[in-house]
Design a protein around this motif. Structure first.
Motif, short mmCIF file in Angstrom:
data_model
loop_
_atom_site.label_atom_id
_atom_site.label_comp_id
_atom_site.label_asym_id
_atom_site.label_seq_id
_atom_site.Cartn_x
_atom_site.Cartn_y
_atom_site.Cartn_z
N GLN A 176 -2.82 37.81 -11.18
CA GLN A 176 -2.83 36.35 -11.11
C GLN A 176 -4.10 35.83 -10.46
O GLN A 176 -4.61 34.78 -10.82
N LYS A 177 -4.62 36.56 -9.47
CA LYS A 177 -5.87 36.16 -8.84
C LYS A 177 -7.04 36.27 -9.83
O LYS A 177 -7.97 35.47 -9.80
N ALA A 178 -6.97 37.29 -10.69
CA ALA A 178 -8.03 37.48 -11.67
C ALA A 178 -7.95 36.47 -12.80
O ALA A 178 -8.97 36.00 -13.30
N MET A 179 -6.72 36.12 -13.23
CA MET A 179 -6.51 35.17 -14.33
C MET A 179 -5.23 34.39 -14.06
O MET A 179 -4.15 34.78 -14.48
N PRO A 180 -5.32 33.26 -13.32
CA PRO A 180 -4.12 32.53 -12.89
C PRO A 180 -3.23 32.04 -14.01
O PRO A 180 -2.02 31.93 -13.83
N ASP A 181 -3.78 31.73 -15.18
CA ASP A 181 -2.99 31.09 -16.24
C ASP A 181 -2.62 32.03 -17.38
O ASP A 181 -2.39 31.59 -18.50
N PHE A 182 -2.53 33.34 -17.11
CA PHE A 182 -2.18 34.25 -18.20
C PHE A 182 -0.74 34.02 -18.66
O PHE A 182 0.12 33.62 -17.88
N ASP A 183 -0.50 34.28 -19.95
CA ASP A 183 0.82 34.05 -20.54
C ASP A 183 1.77 35.18 -20.14
O ASP A 183 1.51 36.36 -20.41
N VAL A 184 2.89 34.83 -19.51
CA VAL A 184 3.80 35.83 -18.95
C VAL A 184 4.50 36.62 -20.05
O VAL A 184 4.63 37.86 -19.96
N ILE A 185 5.00 35.95 -21.09
CA ILE A 185 5.71 36.64 -22.15
C ILE A 185 4.80 37.64 -22.85
O ILE A 185 5.17 38.79 -23.11
N SER A 186 3.57 37.21 -23.14
CA SER A 186 2.60 38.12 -23.73
C SER A 186 2.35 39.32 -22.83
O SER A 186 2.26 40.47 -23.28
N PHE A 187 2.26 39.05 -21.54
CA PHE A 187 2.02 40.11 -20.55
C PHE A 187 3.17 41.12 -20.57
O PHE A 187 2.96 42.34 -20.61
N ILE A 188 4.42 40.64 -20.55
CA ILE A 188 5.59 41.52 -20.52
C ILE A 188 5.67 42.36 -21.78
O ILE A 188 5.91 43.58 -21.73
N VAL A 189 5.44 41.73 -22.93
CA VAL A 189 5.56 42.45 -24.20
C VAL A 189 4.50 43.54 -24.31
O VAL A 189 4.81 44.70 -24.64
N TRP A 190 3.24 43.20 -24.03
CA TRP A 190 2.18 44.20 -24.19
C TRP A 190 2.21 45.28 -23.11
O TRP A 190 1.84 46.43 -23.37
N CYS A 191 2.67 44.92 -21.92
CA CYS A 191 2.85 45.95 -20.88
C CYS A 191 3.95 46.93 -21.29
O CYS A 191 3.92 48.10 -20.91
N GLY A 192 4.92 46.43 -22.07
CA GLY A 192 6.00 47.29 -22.53
C GLY A 192 5.54 48.39 -23.47
O GLY A 192 6.25 49.40 -23.64
#
Length: 305
Positions: A176-192
């Motif tokens: 979040q410090k690196a990119m405060p406005d990243f999309d959470v759903i996108s983050f969860i899916v691709w981390c999966g």
């Protein structure tokens, strides 16, 4: 964006309660899935279901790949890999739902050590209560009468899973410090997508060769459980929770997580026949008291001051 009022609408209140129910019953689904799958097979299957078919429609998050990989490994292989092993070798669904909540305190400790975040008196009191609770669970794990509910190995693995959950929380804060406005759903899916290959490799390396293809003959209820964990608990649950965090202050949303171990205990006892002994009830009481103290103790101390 956070709303100007902290009063929940009926829809959002129902959404919060639904998340608590989903996450609380999630542990029962894990136990059911592990009847036919090994922990590593369960891990791979969970994330295959979690990313499909969304990964074909959701763009990668606008984050450096190191954050996606770090979160996928810590939360996926770390938290859930250790939790699945714990449930397999000696941990009831009811008690796992409580012990895993110690991630709150591991997160606080790691935040203090790595991020230099402030530690309040309420948090210190909560840590002391949590330590007493873990002591009760440790005593219970050493008693032969509770060998089916909690074993020393199951207890340690579940606690390690909570610690890895805390590590994943630190990764999110750094991201979040690196990119405060990243999309959470996108983050969860691709981390999966990250844990799938490590889980497959772990299965090939450590699972008994006789069990490697058992998943092909797993009953229908196993895949229902895996789908529940992957689609309902992971995608739907985190999506609703994130939406609430965007609409309301964190201190109004976070207390709902106290309901997760309550639902976890109730569902484990009703659906799986879990039993809880005196030491375990003591551990449950101390952990819940620690969570309440951490979430509400600061306000009480401020009013008293």
């Amino acid at each position: 964006m956070t709303t100007s009022t902290s009063t929940f609408t009926t829809r959002d209140l129902l959404s919060a309660l639904l998340v608590v129910i989903i996450w609380g019953t999630n542990f029962v689904a894990m136990k059911i899935g592990l009847l036919a799958l090994t922990p590593f097979q369960m891990g791979a299957a969970r994330y295959v279901f979690a990313i499909l078919p969304l990964i074909f429609f959701v763009r990668p998050p606008r984050l450096a790949p190191k954050w996606v990989i770090a979160y996928g490994l810590s939360q996926g292989v770390g938290q859930f890999g250790l939790l699945f092993l714990s449930l397999k070798v000696g941990m009831s669904a009811s008690l796992a739902s409580v012990i895993l909540q110690t991630q709150v305190f591991f997160t606080a400790i790691f935040s203090f050590m790595l991020l230099k975040e402030h530690t309040s008196r309420a948090l210190i009191a909560g840590l002391l209560l949590a330590a007493l609770g873990l002591g009760c669970f440790a005593m219970s794990s050493l008693q032969a009468g509770h060998a089916n509910d909690i074993t020393p190995a199951g207890f340690v693995l579940c606690l390690a899973g909570a610690a890895m959950w805390a590590v994943s929380n630190i990764v999110v804060r750094r991201a979040q410090k690196a990119m405060p406005d990243f999309d959470v759903i996108s983050f969860i899916v691709w981390c999966g997508a990250v844990p799938i290959v490590p889980f497959v490799l772990l299965s090939l390396a450590f699972d008994d060769p006789a069990t490697r293809w058992h998943w092909t003959g797993a009953p229908f209820i196993t895949w229902v459980a895996v789908a529940y964990i992957g689609w309902i608990s992971t995608i739907a649950g985190y999506a609703m929770w994130t939406r609430l965090l965007k609409r309301y202050p964190v201190n109004r949303v976070a207390p709902f997580s106290l309901g997760v171990p309550v639902v976890g205990i109730a569902s484990g006892m009703l659906m799986l026949g879990d039993t809880i002994g005196a030491w375990q009830w003591g551990g449950v009481g101390f952990i819940v008291a620690a969570l309440v103290c951490t979430m509400f103790g600061g306000r009480w101390l401020d009013r008293k001051a």
